[in-house]
Design an enzyme around this catalytic site. Structure first.
Site, PDB file in Angstrom:
ATOM      1  N   TRP A 102       0.842  -1.437   0.206  1.00 43.53           N
ATOM      2  CA  TRP A 102       0.092  -0.267  -0.285  1.00 43.53           C
ATOM      3  C   TRP A 102       0.793   1.405  -0.076  1.00 43.53           C
ATOM      4  O   TRP A 102       0.405   2.504  -0.518  1.00 43.53           O
ATOM      5  CB  TRP A 102      -0.932  -0.355   0.916  1.00 43.53           C
ATOM      6  CG  TRP A 102      -2.228  -1.336   1.091  1.00 43.53           C
ATOM      7  CD1 TRP A 102      -2.049  -2.395   1.871  1.00 43.53           C
ATOM      8  CD2 TRP A 102      -3.061  -0.949  -0.247  1.00 43.53           C
ATOM      9  NE1 TRP A 102      -3.057  -2.637   0.861  1.00 43.53           N
ATOM     10  CE2 TRP A 102      -3.435  -2.107   0.242  1.00 43.53           C
ATOM     11  CE3 TRP A 102      -3.276  -0.343  -0.997  1.00 43.53           C
ATOM     12  CZ2 TRP A 102      -4.624  -2.758  -0.614  1.00 43.53           C
ATOM     13  CZ3 TRP A 102      -4.256  -0.624  -1.306  1.00 43.53           C
ATOM     14  CH2 TRP A 102      -4.591  -1.838  -1.420  1.00 43.53           C
ATOM     15  N   ASP A 172      -2.342   6.038   6.217  1.00 46.19           N
ATOM     16  CA  ASP A 172      -2.968   5.647   5.742  1.00 46.19           C
ATOM     17  C   ASP A 172      -3.497   4.376   7.422  1.00 46.19           C
ATOM     18  O   ASP A 172      -2.183   3.330   6.879  1.00 46.19           O
ATOM     19  CB  ASP A 172      -1.991   5.162   4.757  1.00 46.19           C
ATOM     20  CG  ASP A 172      -3.291   4.002   4.554  1.00 46.19           C
ATOM     21  OD1 ASP A 172      -4.188   3.479   4.681  1.00 46.19           O
ATOM     22  OD2 ASP A 172      -2.922   3.561   3.060  1.00 46.19           O
ATOM     23  N   LYS A 196     -12.283  -2.295   6.839  1.00 49.87           N
ATOM     24  CA  LYS A 196     -11.928  -3.762   7.658  1.00 49.87           C
ATOM     25  C   LYS A 196     -12.654  -2.386   8.746  1.00 49.87           C
ATOM     26  O   LYS A 196     -12.452  -3.702  10.109  1.00 49.87           O
ATOM     27  CB  LYS A 196     -10.577  -3.122   7.433  1.00 49.87           C
ATOM     28  CG  LYS A 196      -9.437  -2.696   5.823  1.00 49.87           C
ATOM     29  CD  LYS A 196      -8.631  -2.327   5.797  1.00 49.87           C
ATOM     30  CE  LYS A 196      -8.030  -2.561   4.455  1.00 49.87           C
ATOM     31  NZ  LYS A 196      -7.889  -3.873   3.861  1.00 49.87           N
TER      32      LYS A 196
END
Length: 363
Positions: A102, A172, A196
């Site tokens: 990511w 993030d 999530k």
């Protein structure tokens, strides 16, 4: 109905109590004769839902008053572009710390808009650790520093918050938000895809310090109106029709978290769940986890089997046992158990029991 234990990395497990309440309110929300999905986002009813969700999140995370909370579309991946568009503010460089897939995606997107200084990378060890503070090479003239505190795919977690001085720190937190207490004031901006630890897919929460809300003149030329944090803030995240049902469900999750005792209480459970699983893996000669112990995620636990030829059998039998979505990300293979807030401790216990039985018969 029997609920399986869902270890998916995202869209991830939601609390059963939240799903049951949403089911009860599906066709008729609080006696209004219609679903929340059918309701105008500008109605007083939905505005009250939105405002309560924001306040509950502020309470849970102790968000300071000088931060805006935005409920945006496009997931966390859209933020990879929106961050440089909004936060460069006339500067041509940003620092990025690279600790996994990511991070790499965020870097690739940022390079479309500015010079990227890789302040540190752990790619040489296959992203099995996070760099220490003294390994960071930060730029004094950077517009911001970006990092991913918890890499979902590799299961790598920072054990500290980087010190970036006066340069805003952007994080993030997609797979770690609300899993442990954090000091929001240490950050210029925090963002997290909802699917999530917050709610269903379709929503991204952005927590941004007010002084970083750039006006049109300060943003990167050509930035779409919908990509402006200031426009979102000025319009209460309702410049256009927001993903109302995702927002509503996220609010129910925030309520549920408060009922569990808040973030500190859920963090104790999370650490206990993770420790159980890591202790079992470390005590086995059949399973292994590659991540440095001080950088192990309490949300995403990757592991490998002694013989990769057994992977398909493991997945088939675990699914038959009601343990779902244990396959590792396609980019790395192996297994991964994502044990977010909504995954009960009983699910981790059941997983450990299955792993022990599978190893015993397969060794």
């Amino acid at each position: 109905m029997t609920r399986a234990f869902n270890f998916c990395a995202g869209p991830a497990a939601l609390p059963t109590a939240v799903l049951e309440r949403a089911q009860q309110e599906m066709a008729d929300w609080q006696g209004k004769g219609l679903s929340i999905m059918e309701m105008s986002h500008r109605s007083k009813e939905f505005v009250s839902v939105a405002e309560k969700a924001e306040q509950d999140l502020r309470d849970l995370m102790q968000i300071p008053d000088n931060y805006k909370v935005l409920f945006m579309q496009g997931g966390a991946s859209s933020q990879f572009s929106m961050i440089p568009m909004n936060l460069l503010r006339g500067k041509g460089k940003a620092d990025y710390i690279c600790t996994g897939q990511w991070s790499k995606k965020a870097i690739a997107e940022a390079k479309r808009y500015c010079d990227v200084n890789i302040a540190a990378t752990t790619e040489a060890n296959n992203f099995t650790s996070a760099p220490s503070q003294d390994e960071l090479t930060l730029s004094a003239d950077a517009a911001y520093v970006h990092y991913c505190p918890n890499e979902t795919i590799g299961g790598v977690k920072f054990d500290y918050i980087p010190d970036t001085g006066d340069v805003p720190l952007v994080a993030d937190y997609s797979s770690a938000i609300l899993s442990e207490d954090i000091d929001v004031s240490r950050f210029g901006m925090i963002y997290a895809g909802a699917q999530k630890n917050i709610g269903p897919a379709g929503l991204c929460v952005v927590i941004i310090r007010e002084d970083l809300l750039a006006d049109a003149d300060a943003m990167l030329a050509g930035t779409p109106t919908m990509f402006s944090y200031k426009v979102a803030a000025d319009n209460g995240s309702m410049y256009n029709t927001p993903p109302t049902y995702s927002w509503y469900l996220s609010g129910l999750v925030f309520e549920w978290l408060k009922q569990q005792g808040g973030v500190a209480a859920i963090a104790d459970i999370n650490r206990r769940k993770a420790q159980k699983l890591y202790d079992f893996i470390d005590g086995s000669d059949f399973y292994a986890n590659p991540v440095a112990k001080h950088n192990r995620s309490i949300m995403n636990v990757p592991f490998t089997l002694k013989d990769a030829a057994l992977d398909k059998t493991f997945l088939a039998e675990s699914e038959a046992a009601g343990l779902l979505n244990l396959a590792g990300h396609r980019s790395v293979g192996g297994m991964r158990a994502s044990i977010y807030n909504a995954v009960p401790e009983a699910g981790v216990d059941a997983l450990i029991q299955f792993m022990a039985e599978f190893a015993a018969k397969s060794s």
